[in-house]
Design a protein around this motif. Structure first.
Motif, PDB file in Angstrom:
ATOM      1  N   ARG A 148      -9.415  -9.975  10.472  1.00  0.00           N
ATOM      2  CA  ARG A 148     -10.084 -10.198   9.193  1.00  0.00           C
ATOM      3  C   ARG A 148      -9.516  -9.193   8.195  1.00  0.00           C
ATOM      4  O   ARG A 148      -9.389  -8.012   8.498  1.00  0.00           O
ATOM      5  CB  ARG A 148     -11.582  -9.953   9.381  1.00  0.00           C
ATOM      6  CG  ARG A 148     -12.422 -10.152   8.146  1.00  0.00           C
ATOM      7  CD  ARG A 148     -13.900  -9.977   8.471  1.00  0.00           C
ATOM      8  NE  ARG A 148     -14.273  -8.589   8.707  1.00  0.00           N
ATOM      9  CZ  ARG A 148     -14.698  -7.752   7.756  1.00  0.00           C
ATOM     10  NH1 ARG A 148     -14.808  -8.164   6.512  1.00  0.00           N
ATOM     11  NH2 ARG A 148     -15.027  -6.522   8.045  1.00  0.00           N
ATOM     12  N   TYR A 149      -9.146  -9.667   7.016  1.00  0.00           N
ATOM     13  CA  TYR A 149      -8.661  -8.762   5.968  1.00  0.00           C
ATOM     14  C   TYR A 149      -9.840  -8.047   5.326  1.00  0.00           C
ATOM     15  O   TYR A 149     -10.947  -8.589   5.244  1.00  0.00           O
ATOM     16  CB  TYR A 149      -7.827  -9.521   4.923  1.00  0.00           C
ATOM     17  CG  TYR A 149      -6.469  -9.875   5.472  1.00  0.00           C
ATOM     18  CD1 TYR A 149      -5.471  -8.912   5.535  1.00  0.00           C
ATOM     19  CD2 TYR A 149      -6.201 -11.149   5.958  1.00  0.00           C
ATOM     20  CE1 TYR A 149      -4.225  -9.224   6.078  1.00  0.00           C
ATOM     21  CE2 TYR A 149      -4.967 -11.462   6.507  1.00  0.00           C
ATOM     22  CZ  TYR A 149      -3.984 -10.495   6.559  1.00  0.00           C
ATOM     23  OH  TYR A 149      -2.758 -10.777   7.107  1.00  0.00           O
ATOM     24  N   LEU A 150      -9.613  -6.815   4.900  1.00  0.00           N
ATOM     25  CA  LEU A 150     -10.670  -5.982   4.335  1.00  0.00           C
ATOM     26  C   LEU A 150     -10.504  -5.838   2.829  1.00  0.00           C
ATOM     27  O   LEU A 150      -9.387  -5.682   2.334  1.00  0.00           O
ATOM     28  CB  LEU A 150     -10.649  -4.590   4.985  1.00  0.00           C
ATOM     29  CG  LEU A 150     -10.887  -4.573   6.497  1.00  0.00           C
ATOM     30  CD1 LEU A 150     -10.571  -3.199   7.067  1.00  0.00           C
ATOM     31  CD2 LEU A 150     -12.312  -4.973   6.824  1.00  0.00           C
ATOM     32  N   GLU A 151     -11.617  -5.860   2.130  1.00  0.00           N
ATOM     33  CA  GLU A 151     -11.633  -5.643   0.684  1.00  0.00           C
ATOM     34  C   GLU A 151     -11.677  -4.144   0.405  1.00  0.00           C
ATOM     35  O   GLU A 151     -12.119  -3.359   1.249  1.00  0.00           O
ATOM     36  CB  GLU A 151     -12.864  -6.313   0.062  1.00  0.00           C
ATOM     37  CG  GLU A 151     -12.948  -7.815   0.294  1.00  0.00           C
ATOM     38  CD  GLU A 151     -11.805  -8.582  -0.333  1.00  0.00           C
ATOM     39  OE1 GLU A 151     -11.327  -8.187  -1.421  1.00  0.00           O
ATOM     40  OE2 GLU A 151     -11.368  -9.584   0.265  1.00  0.00           O
ATOM     41  N   ALA A 152     -11.264  -3.735  -0.789  1.00  0.00           N
ATOM     42  CA  ALA A 152     -11.240  -2.322  -1.169  1.00  0.00           C
ATOM     43  C   ALA A 152     -12.607  -1.655  -0.988  1.00  0.00           C
ATOM     44  O   ALA A 152     -12.691  -0.525  -0.513  1.00  0.00           O
ATOM     45  CB  ALA A 152     -10.760  -2.171  -2.609  1.00  0.00           C
ATOM     46  N   GLU A 153     -13.674  -2.372  -1.335  1.00  0.00           N
ATOM     47  CA  GLU A 153     -15.024  -1.796  -1.219  1.00  0.00           C
ATOM     48  C   GLU A 153     -15.358  -1.469   0.236  1.00  0.00           C
ATOM     49  O   GLU A 153     -16.001  -0.472   0.520  1.00  0.00           O
ATOM     50  CB  GLU A 153     -16.114  -2.749  -1.753  1.00  0.00           C
ATOM     51  CG  GLU A 153     -15.934  -3.226  -3.189  1.00  0.00           C
ATOM     52  CD  GLU A 153     -14.934  -4.381  -3.308  1.00  0.00           C
ATOM     53  OE1 GLU A 153     -15.099  -5.419  -2.648  1.00  0.00           O
ATOM     54  OE2 GLU A 153     -13.958  -4.224  -4.068  1.00  0.00           O
ATOM     55  N   GLU A 154     -14.911  -2.309   1.162  1.00  0.00           N
ATOM     56  CA  GLU A 154     -15.178  -2.064   2.578  1.00  0.00           C
ATOM     57  C   GLU A 154     -14.452  -0.810   3.061  1.00  0.00           C
ATOM     58  O   GLU A 154     -14.971  -0.058   3.866  1.00  0.00           O
ATOM     59  CB  GLU A 154     -14.725  -3.264   3.416  1.00  0.00           C
ATOM     60  CG  GLU A 154     -15.561  -4.506   3.202  1.00  0.00           C
ATOM     61  CD  GLU A 154     -15.039  -5.671   4.013  1.00  0.00           C
ATOM     62  OE1 GLU A 154     -15.538  -5.889   5.125  1.00  0.00           O
ATOM     63  OE2 GLU A 154     -14.103  -6.350   3.531  1.00  0.00           O
ATOM     64  N   LEU A 155     -13.242  -0.590   2.566  1.00  0.00           N
ATOM     65  CA  LEU A 155     -12.472   0.583   2.936  1.00  0.00           C
ATOM     66  C   LEU A 155     -13.135   1.854   2.447  1.00  0.00           C
ATOM     67  O   LEU A 155     -13.184   2.866   3.139  1.00  0.00           O
ATOM     68  CB  LEU A 155     -11.045   0.509   2.375  1.00  0.00           C
ATOM     69  CG  LEU A 155     -10.138  -0.484   3.059  1.00  0.00           C
ATOM     70  CD1 LEU A 155      -8.843  -0.630   2.295  1.00  0.00           C
ATOM     71  CD2 LEU A 155      -9.857  -0.048   4.482  1.00  0.00           C
ATOM     72  N   GLU A 156     -13.665   1.840   1.240  1.00  0.00           N
ATOM     73  CA  GLU A 156     -14.345   3.014   0.696  1.00  0.00           C
ATOM     74  C   GLU A 156     -15.510   3.392   1.587  1.00  0.00           C
ATOM     75  O   GLU A 156     -15.743   4.556   1.864  1.00  0.00           O
ATOM     76  CB  GLU A 156     -14.833   2.741  -0.737  1.00  0.00           C
ATOM     77  CG  GLU A 156     -13.705   2.699  -1.748  1.00  0.00           C
ATOM     78  CD  GLU A 156     -14.110   2.132  -3.094  1.00  0.00           C
ATOM     79  OE1 GLU A 156     -15.322   2.091  -3.370  1.00  0.00           O
ATOM     80  OE2 GLU A 156     -13.217   1.735  -3.856  1.00  0.00           O
ATOM     81  N   GLY A 157     -16.229   2.413   2.074  1.00  0.00           N
ATOM     82  CA  GLY A 157     -17.345   2.661   2.976  1.00  0.00           C
ATOM     83  C   GLY A 157     -16.898   3.299   4.271  1.00  0.00           C
ATOM     84  O   GLY A 157     -17.554   4.196   4.798  1.00  0.00           O
ATOM     85  N   LEU A 158     -15.740   2.889   4.787  1.00  0.00           N
ATOM     86  CA  LEU A 158     -15.216   3.436   6.037  1.00  0.00           C
ATOM     87  C   LEU A 158     -14.794   4.898   5.864  1.00  0.00           C
ATOM     88  O   LEU A 158     -14.971   5.706   6.762  1.00  0.00           O
ATOM     89  CB  LEU A 158     -14.014   2.612   6.513  1.00  0.00           C
ATOM     90  CG  LEU A 158     -14.330   1.205   7.016  1.00  0.00           C
ATOM     91  CD1 LEU A 158     -13.051   0.417   7.195  1.00  0.00           C
ATOM     92  CD2 LEU A 158     -15.111   1.257   8.313  1.00  0.00           C
ATOM     93  N   GLU A 159     -14.204   5.224   4.714  1.00  0.00           N
ATOM     94  CA  GLU A 159     -13.736   6.583   4.484  1.00  0.00           C
ATOM     95  C   GLU A 159     -14.899   7.580   4.412  1.00  0.00           C
ATOM     96  O   GLU A 159     -14.745   8.745   4.720  1.00  0.00           O
ATOM     97  CB  GLU A 159     -12.906   6.662   3.192  1.00  0.00           C
ATOM     98  CG  GLU A 159     -11.553   5.978   3.352  1.00  0.00           C
ATOM     99  CD  GLU A 159     -10.848   5.746   2.034  1.00  0.00           C
ATOM    100  OE1 GLU A 159     -11.357   6.148   0.985  1.00  0.00           O
ATOM    101  OE2 GLU A 159      -9.771   5.147   2.067  1.00  0.00           O
ATOM    102  N   GLU A 160     -16.076   7.111   4.010  1.00  0.00           N
ATOM    103  CA  GLU A 160     -17.210   7.997   3.880  1.00  0.00           C
ATOM    104  C   GLU A 160     -17.871   8.278   5.214  1.00  0.00           C
ATOM    105  O   GLU A 160     -18.608   9.248   5.358  1.00  0.00           O
ATOM    106  CB  GLU A 160     -18.252   7.378   2.900  1.00  0.00           C
ATOM    107  CG  GLU A 160     -17.758   7.381   1.466  1.00  0.00           C
ATOM    108  CD  GLU A 160     -18.558   6.471   0.567  1.00  0.00           C
ATOM    109  OE1 GLU A 160     -19.614   5.957   1.010  1.00  0.00           O
ATOM    110  OE2 GLU A 160     -18.122   6.254  -0.569  1.00  0.00           O
ATOM    111  N   GLU A 161     -17.608   7.439   6.221  1.00  0.00           N
ATOM    112  CA  GLU A 161     -18.245   7.622   7.536  1.00  0.00           C
ATOM    113  C   GLU A 161     -17.735   8.868   8.239  1.00  0.00           C
ATOM    114  O   GLU A 161     -16.650   9.306   8.065  1.00  0.00           O
ATOM    115  CB  GLU A 161     -17.972   6.397   8.430  1.00  0.00           C
ATOM    116  CG  GLU A 161     -18.781   5.207   7.996  1.00  0.00           C
ATOM    117  CD  GLU A 161     -18.465   3.956   8.811  1.00  0.00           C
ATOM    118  OE1 GLU A 161     -17.705   4.042   9.793  1.00  0.00           O
ATOM    119  OE2 GLU A 161     -18.967   2.899   8.445  1.00  0.00           O
TER     120      GLU A 161
END
Length: 161
Positions: A148-161
């Motif tokens: 599944r391709y990821l949107e920019a918003e999803e990546l930002e959420g991952l970086e904060e984890e």
């Protein structure tokens, strides 16, 4: 040391089986050093020779942990185990990210810059990075494995984890 230009998709070399390295000389050392500088410049955690336009089985990985920089010449996967699903990107696909399933554990056999054979074991994110770079040497792109391709918003959420 030199920062090289990153080859981006759809360049043919990215989907090509690379040739084994047979010369372990000063030229190879310079290429590996340039690959390291290029990887850092573009904020990557790994880089394979075809990504700088070279048809050779050489790749580096450095995820900023206690292992430092791992140089893999003519790497072979000896064993894999488990599975993990996680985000991946690639310097040859700017701004494209996707979830990719990979083994959780990998054991490889490769040569260092002097031609000496070694084995290396890795788990989790380091295993993911190593497998991603070895795929490059066989012309396999991460996009062929994306669930599944990821949107920019999803990546930002991952970086904060």
């Amino acid at each position: 040391m030199t920062v090289r230009k990153i080859v981006t998709y759809p360049a043919e070399i990215l989907e090509k089986q690379c040739k084994p390295v047979t010369q372990f000389d000063k030229k190879l050392v310079k290429i590996l050093n340039d690959m390291y500088d290029t990887m850092l410049e573009f904020d990557g955690v790994g880089l394979a020779a075809p990504q700088i336009g070279l048809d050779m089985q050489a790749a580096i990985v450095d995820i900023d942990d206690e292992n430092g920089t791992i140089e893999m010449i003519n790497p072979e996967i000896v064993e894999t185990n488990g599975e993990q699903l996680g985000p991946e990107g690639c310097l040859s696909f700017p701004d494209l990210y996707g979830e990719v399933e990979r083994p959780y554990y990998v054991k490889i056999k490769a040569q260092d810059r002097k031609g000496k054979f070694f084995t290396f074991e890795a788990k989790d994110f380091l295993a993911r990075a190593i497998l991603h770079e070895i795929d490059h040497l066989h012309g396999v792109l991460f996009t062929s494995k994306v669930k599944r391709y990821l949107e920019a918003e999803e990546l930002e959420g991952l970086e904060e984890e």
